[in-house]
Design a protein around this motif. Structure first.
Motif, PDB file in Angstrom:
ATOM      1  N   GLU A  38     107.597  14.672  73.747  1.00  0.00           N
ATOM      2  CA  GLU A  38     106.625  13.762  74.237  1.00  0.00           C
ATOM      3  C   GLU A  38     107.208  12.418  74.511  1.00  0.00           C
ATOM      4  OE1 GLU A  38     103.845  14.149  75.518  1.00  0.00           O
ATOM      5  OE2 GLU A  38     103.227  16.270  74.803  1.00  0.00           O
ATOM      6  N   GLN A  39     108.294  11.871  73.407  1.00  0.00           N
ATOM      7  CA  GLN A  39     108.845  10.560  73.369  1.00  0.00           C
ATOM      8  C   GLN A  39     109.833  10.458  74.619  1.00  0.00           C
ATOM      9  OE1 GLN A  39     110.704  10.517  69.364  1.00  0.00           O
ATOM     10  NE2 GLN A  39     108.854   9.073  68.713  1.00  0.00           N
ATOM     11  N   GLN A  40     110.470  11.428  75.108  1.00  0.00           N
ATOM     12  CA  GLN A  40     111.515  11.347  75.961  1.00  0.00           C
ATOM     13  C   GLN A  40     110.861  11.972  77.534  1.00  0.00           C
ATOM     14  OE1 GLN A  40     114.611  10.079  75.767  1.00  0.00           O
ATOM     15  NE2 GLN A  40     113.931   9.445  73.753  1.00  0.00           N
ATOM     16  N   ARG A  41     109.764  12.184  77.058  1.00  0.00           N
ATOM     17  CA  ARG A  41     108.786  12.825  78.597  1.00  0.00           C
ATOM     18  C   ARG A  41     109.647  13.910  79.108  1.00  0.00           C
ATOM     19  NH1 ARG A  41     107.722   7.124  79.502  1.00  0.00           N
ATOM     20  NH2 ARG A  41     109.008   7.213  81.338  1.00  0.00           N
ATOM     21  N   HIS A  42     110.105  14.958  78.508  1.00  0.00           N
ATOM     22  CA  HIS A  42     111.255  15.987  78.797  1.00  0.00           C
ATOM     23  C   HIS A  42     110.610  17.252  78.506  1.00  0.00           C
ATOM     24  CE1 HIS A  42     114.839  18.159  78.914  1.00  0.00           C
ATOM     25  NE2 HIS A  42     115.094  17.333  80.028  1.00  0.00           N
ATOM     26  N   ALA A  43     110.542  18.310  79.483  1.00  0.00           N
ATOM     27  CA  ALA A  43     110.291  19.686  78.767  1.00  0.00           C
ATOM     28  C   ALA A  43     111.464  20.710  79.346  1.00  0.00           C
ATOM     29  CB  ALA A  43     109.138  19.963  79.411  1.00  0.00           C
ATOM     30  N   LEU A  44     111.587  21.595  78.438  1.00  0.00           N
ATOM     31  CA  LEU A  44     112.473  22.782  78.548  1.00  0.00           C
ATOM     32  C   LEU A  44     111.760  23.883  78.576  1.00  0.00           C
ATOM     33  CD1 LEU A  44     115.763  23.437  78.641  1.00  0.00           C
ATOM     34  CD2 LEU A  44     115.352  23.816  76.124  1.00  0.00           C
ATOM     35  N   ILE A  45     112.006  24.728  79.646  1.00  0.00           N
ATOM     36  CA  ILE A  45     111.124  25.867  79.905  1.00  0.00           C
ATOM     37  C   ILE A  45     112.196  27.041  80.152  1.00  0.00           C
ATOM     38  CG2 ILE A  45     109.661  27.327  81.364  1.00  0.00           C
ATOM     39  CD1 ILE A  45     108.587  24.128  82.425  1.00  0.00           C
ATOM     40  N   THR A  46     111.989  28.321  79.313  1.00  0.00           N
ATOM     41  CA  THR A  46     112.686  29.280  79.858  1.00  0.00           C
ATOM     42  C   THR A  46     111.862  30.485  80.082  1.00  0.00           C
ATOM     43  OG1 THR A  46     112.751  30.120  77.364  1.00  0.00           O
ATOM     44  CG2 THR A  46     114.573  28.428  77.837  1.00  0.00           C
ATOM     45  N   GLY A  47     112.204  31.134  80.929  1.00  0.00           N
ATOM     46  CA  GLY A  47     111.472  32.315  81.372  1.00  0.00           C
ATOM     47  C   GLY A  47     112.145  33.529  82.241  1.00  0.00           C
ATOM     48  N   ARG A  48     111.341  34.280  82.815  1.00  0.00           N
ATOM     49  CA  ARG A  48     111.921  35.408  83.486  1.00  0.00           C
ATOM     50  C   ARG A  48     111.230  35.434  84.779  1.00  0.00           C
ATOM     51  NH1 ARG A  48     110.616  40.630  84.314  1.00  0.00           N
ATOM     52  NH2 ARG A  48     108.968  40.460  82.994  1.00  0.00           N
ATOM     53  N   PHE A  49     111.611  35.241  85.991  1.00  0.00           N
ATOM     54  CA  PHE A  49     110.910  35.646  87.458  1.00  0.00           C
ATOM     55  C   PHE A  49     110.943  37.152  87.283  1.00  0.00           C
ATOM     56  CE2 PHE A  49     112.982  31.403  88.421  1.00  0.00           C
ATOM     57  CZ  PHE A  49     111.756  30.740  88.901  1.00  0.00           C
ATOM     58  N   ASN A  50     109.824  37.372  87.526  1.00  0.00           N
ATOM     59  CA  ASN A  50     109.253  39.002  87.750  1.00  0.00           C
ATOM     60  C   ASN A  50     110.099  39.229  89.320  1.00  0.00           C
ATOM     61  OD1 ASN A  50     107.775  39.484  85.554  1.00  0.00           O
ATOM     62  ND2 ASN A  50     106.376  38.161  86.394  1.00  0.00           N
ATOM     63  N   GLU A  51     110.054  40.682  89.411  1.00  0.00           N
ATOM     64  CA  GLU A  51     110.597  41.214  90.344  1.00  0.00           C
ATOM     65  C   GLU A  51     109.606  40.909  91.940  1.00  0.00           C
ATOM     66  OE1 GLU A  51     112.215  45.362  90.712  1.00  0.00           O
ATOM     67  OE2 GLU A  51     111.537  45.357  88.778  1.00  0.00           O
ATOM     68  N   PHE A  52     110.480  40.441  92.984  1.00  0.00           N
ATOM     69  CA  PHE A  52     109.651  40.043  94.064  1.00  0.00           C
ATOM     70  C   PHE A  52     110.316  40.391  95.380  1.00  0.00           C
ATOM     71  CE2 PHE A  52     112.769  36.768  92.523  1.00  0.00           C
ATOM     72  CZ  PHE A  52     113.147  36.187  93.749  1.00  0.00           C
ATOM     73  N   ILE A  53     109.792  40.093  96.554  1.00  0.00           N
ATOM     74  CA  ILE A  53     110.257  40.561  97.835  1.00  0.00           C
ATOM     75  C   ILE A  53     110.467  39.204  98.635  1.00  0.00           C
ATOM     76  CG2 ILE A  53     109.810  41.678 100.015  1.00  0.00           C
ATOM     77  CD1 ILE A  53     108.332  43.807  98.367  1.00  0.00           C
ATOM     78  N   TYR A  54     111.697  38.766  98.813  1.00  0.00           N
ATOM     79  CA  TYR A  54     112.027  37.859  99.657  1.00  0.00           C
ATOM     80  C   TYR A  54     112.670  37.908 100.840  1.00  0.00           C
ATOM     81  CZ  TYR A  54     113.494  32.867 100.935  1.00  0.00           C
ATOM     82  OH  TYR A  54     113.584  31.752 101.241  1.00  0.00           O
ATOM     83  N   HIS A  55     111.982  37.632 102.167  1.00  0.00           N
ATOM     84  CA  HIS A  55     112.463  37.943 103.388  1.00  0.00           C
ATOM     85  C   HIS A  55     113.029  39.631 103.493  1.00  0.00           C
ATOM     86  CE1 HIS A  55     112.919  34.039 105.220  1.00  0.00           C
ATOM     87  NE2 HIS A  55     113.354  33.655 104.107  1.00  0.00           N
TER      88      HIS A  55
END
Length: 166
Positions: free
Chosen positions: A102-119
């Protein structure tokens, strides 16, 4: 009349995106959670773009892409292009960890994009680390993505962003 005005102002403040703690200091966790929720659902592109400051920057370091300003960020994401579909109607990504400073107004997010179809191509799942920096109004000013793209050969043609550190 004064009472109506006070009610109107109160409702307006409740509807504002920025949240303040007991010391009247901006807290960004609600904005981060809103970013995650909108991104995971991937249906309201206008609401997603409203989370960014006009002069925001997005760096996709592995892909080698730098977007400057909301219009370039919009072009990079291009949700309305119709070329993206998550397989099995899952969320776009699963959240693994969230750290908010909150003090630095910074966030770190870790995750996993699920399988998807692109083009027409099946891609993912991809693990990622994302950082977000917010301004005093609670808008994203800088986003940096580290995404484990595969197949690697399809995503390693971007610019070397190591030479353009903001």
């Amino acid at each position: 009349m004064t009472r109506c005005f006070a009610i109107f102002i109160g409702l307006f403040l409740v509807g504002c995106k920025s949240t303040f703690d007991q010391n009247n200091t901006l807290t960004i966790k609600p904005q981060v959670e809103q970013f995650i929720s909108i991104y995971q659902a991937r249906v309201d592109f206008d609401a997603f773009l409203k989370l960014y400051a006009d002069s925001a920057q997005l760096e996709d370091l592995v892909y080698g892409h730098h977007a400057l300003g909301k219009s370039e960020i919009a072009a990079f994401y291009n949700w309305n292009g119709g070329n993206f579909k998550v397989i099995d109607d899952l969320k776009t990504f699963e959240l693994i960890n969230l750290l908010v400073d909150e003090q630095q107004r910074h966030a770190l997010i870790t995750g996993r994009f699920n399988e998807f179809i692109y083009h027409g191509q099946n891609l993912g799942p991809w693990r990622f680390v994302m950082t977000l920096q917010f301004n005093e109004k609670g808008l994203i000013t800088h986003q940096q993505d580290w995404i484990n793209y595969t197949p690697k050969s399809d995503f390693m043609t971007g610019k070397n962003l190591n030479k353009t550190i903001p």
